[in-house]
Design a protein around this motif. Sequence first.
Motif, PDB file in Angstrom:
ATOM      1  N   GLU A 215       0.848  -1.186   0.000  1.00 47.57           N
ATOM      2  CA  GLU A 215       0.000   0.000   0.000  1.00 47.57           C
ATOM      3  C   GLU A 215       0.885   1.237   0.000  1.00 47.57           C
ATOM      4  O   GLU A 215       2.094   1.155   0.245  1.00 47.57           O
ATOM      5  CB  GLU A 215      -0.922   0.014   1.227  1.00 47.57           C
ATOM      6  CG  GLU A 215      -0.182   0.147   2.551  1.00 47.57           C
ATOM      7  CD  GLU A 215      -1.108   0.150   3.753  1.00 47.57           C
ATOM      8  OE1 GLU A 215      -2.334   0.094   3.553  1.00 47.57           O
ATOM      9  OE2 GLU A 215      -0.609   0.207   4.889  1.00 47.57           O
ATOM     10  N   VAL A 230     -12.004   8.976   1.598  1.00 44.58           N
ATOM     11  CA  VAL A 230     -11.862   7.537   1.371  1.00 44.58           C
ATOM     12  C   VAL A 230     -12.558   7.162   0.062  1.00 44.58           C
ATOM     13  O   VAL A 230     -13.660   7.625  -0.229  1.00 44.58           O
ATOM     14  CB  VAL A 230     -12.453   6.745   2.548  1.00 44.58           C
ATOM     15  CG1 VAL A 230     -12.443   5.249   2.256  1.00 44.58           C
ATOM     16  CG2 VAL A 230     -11.673   7.028   3.822  1.00 44.58           C
ATOM     17  N   THR A 250      -7.764   4.267   0.997  1.00 43.71           N
ATOM     18  CA  THR A 250      -8.466   3.299   1.845  1.00 43.71           C
ATOM     19  C   THR A 250      -8.722   3.810   3.257  1.00 43.71           C
ATOM     20  O   THR A 250      -9.733   3.492   3.855  1.00 43.71           O
ATOM     21  CB  THR A 250      -7.681   1.983   1.922  1.00 43.71           C
ATOM     22  OG1 THR A 250      -6.341   2.266   2.386  1.00 43.71           O
ATOM     23  CG2 THR A 250      -7.611   1.317   0.556  1.00 43.71           C
ATOM     24  N   ARG A 251      -7.811   4.628   3.792  1.00 47.18           N
ATOM     25  CA  ARG A 251      -8.018   5.169   5.138  1.00 47.18           C
ATOM     26  C   ARG A 251      -7.199   6.445   5.311  1.00 47.18           C
ATOM     27  O   ARG A 251      -6.213   6.657   4.592  1.00 47.18           O
ATOM     28  CB  ARG A 251      -7.656   4.148   6.223  1.00 47.18           C
ATOM     29  CG  ARG A 251      -6.254   3.635   6.197  1.00 47.18           C
ATOM     30  CD  ARG A 251      -6.099   2.441   7.153  1.00 47.18           C
ATOM     31  NE  ARG A 251      -4.713   2.092   7.378  1.00 47.18           N
ATOM     32  CZ  ARG A 251      -3.991   1.352   6.553  1.00 47.18           C
ATOM     33  NH1 ARG A 251      -4.542   0.898   5.434  1.00 47.18           N
ATOM     34  NH2 ARG A 251      -2.724   1.073   6.837  1.00 47.18           N
ATOM     35  N   ARG A 268      -4.547   1.879  -1.704  1.00 39.63           N
ATOM     36  CA  ARG A 268      -4.291   0.546  -2.240  1.00 39.63           C
ATOM     37  C   ARG A 268      -4.111   0.634  -3.754  1.00 39.63           C
ATOM     38  O   ARG A 268      -5.018   1.059  -4.472  1.00 39.63           O
ATOM     39  CB  ARG A 268      -5.463  -0.383  -1.919  1.00 39.63           C
ATOM     40  CG  ARG A 268      -5.261  -1.818  -2.410  1.00 39.63           C
ATOM     41  CD  ARG A 268      -6.512  -2.655  -2.219  1.00 39.63           C
ATOM     42  NE  ARG A 268      -7.598  -2.225  -3.075  1.00 39.63           N
ATOM     43  CZ  ARG A 268      -8.670  -1.572  -2.655  1.00 39.63           C
ATOM     44  NH1 ARG A 268      -8.828  -1.292  -1.380  1.00 39.63           N
ATOM     45  NH2 ARG A 268      -9.604  -1.192  -3.498  1.00 39.63           N
TER      46      ARG A 268
END
Length: 364
Positions: A215, A230, A250-251, A268
């Motif tokens: 990632e 996100v 993703t976060r 990602r």
Amino acid sequence: LQTKTIAQTLMLCSVIGLVACGEDKTTEEKAPISSSNYIELIKTDLSPVRLGTLNLSTPFTGNIQAVNQSSVQAQVSATAMQVLVEVGQYVNKGQTLVRLNNQDNAARLAQAQANLASAKAQAELNRSVMQRKSNLLQQGFISKLEYEQSQLEYRAQQENIKAMQANVDIAQKAAQDTTITSPISGYITQRQVDAGQTVAIGQTLFEIVDSTRVEIKASIPASAQHTLSVGQKLNFNVQGNTEQFSAVVTRISPVANQINRNIEFFARPDVQNQQLSIGSFVDGQLIQSNAQSGQLIPLRALQNPKNQPYVWLVREQKLIKTPVEVLQIDERQELALISGLLPTDQVSLIKFTEKDVNKQVRLP
């Protein structure tokens, strides 16, 4: 006669003067426009105004890291007896990495197990005594107080068994901790223990990473946090590689870094590629979904972009200075998205002065 000759001479001079004046006036009216009244440009000096959209983007920098990685630490103080793996070796989850000397822990476990067995035997004896006193109480040979005393002793011994069992569990855990296994499947990237070395509790022995899933860990200024969400798309390049990759956020970290005030986020990659090496430096652009539409012009045609922006343009073969509204600037593509011009306008890539306003423009 002399007077008449002088008069004729003066009249002739007057006629010649009037003819000469008429010729000068005709010559001035037919003269070409001087260079001070026109500007000559070539086609590469101008750029047409075109309609289009500009995807808003935010630059970022970061690096590639493994999604699954682990630091294996010692849980007991002991001496390493066997180290079974090397740096770069692939290990499976649960595979033994190192064995520590467990003589002391084995002795403690044996002692704890013996104490537990003794406590269970005593509990069994107390249970038997309590049962006999129960029968005697029913027959009236003992008092109720004696029976209750036997009950109390049995319950106390039951609690003692629990304490002894807890000591056995602790000793078993210490004995098991002398055989250190891998918590994940992956490659050994660091080994900080050798056979014969004494390790302390909490000391890091191995670093393991799973290279099958990577990632992006990156950051942007806190002032641009509103552009981050996100599921957002991004494009990035890996240092030393000209190929462009894409990823999805993703976060996002909820707090800013206390040192540089940046917001960290993780993304990602759409494709897990061997070119995405762990630890590689990356840079890219966060793409915002709310793309704006307007008039696209080269960025160098925009003058004074931060305060009262304007452009020089050619409209109806005249040079005009006109203010514009700047919607977005993309320095990477060297484009400016603006509004306020006519579709037929051509913006100048050359900067002029106020004295050039409204001059005629000539194109070869």
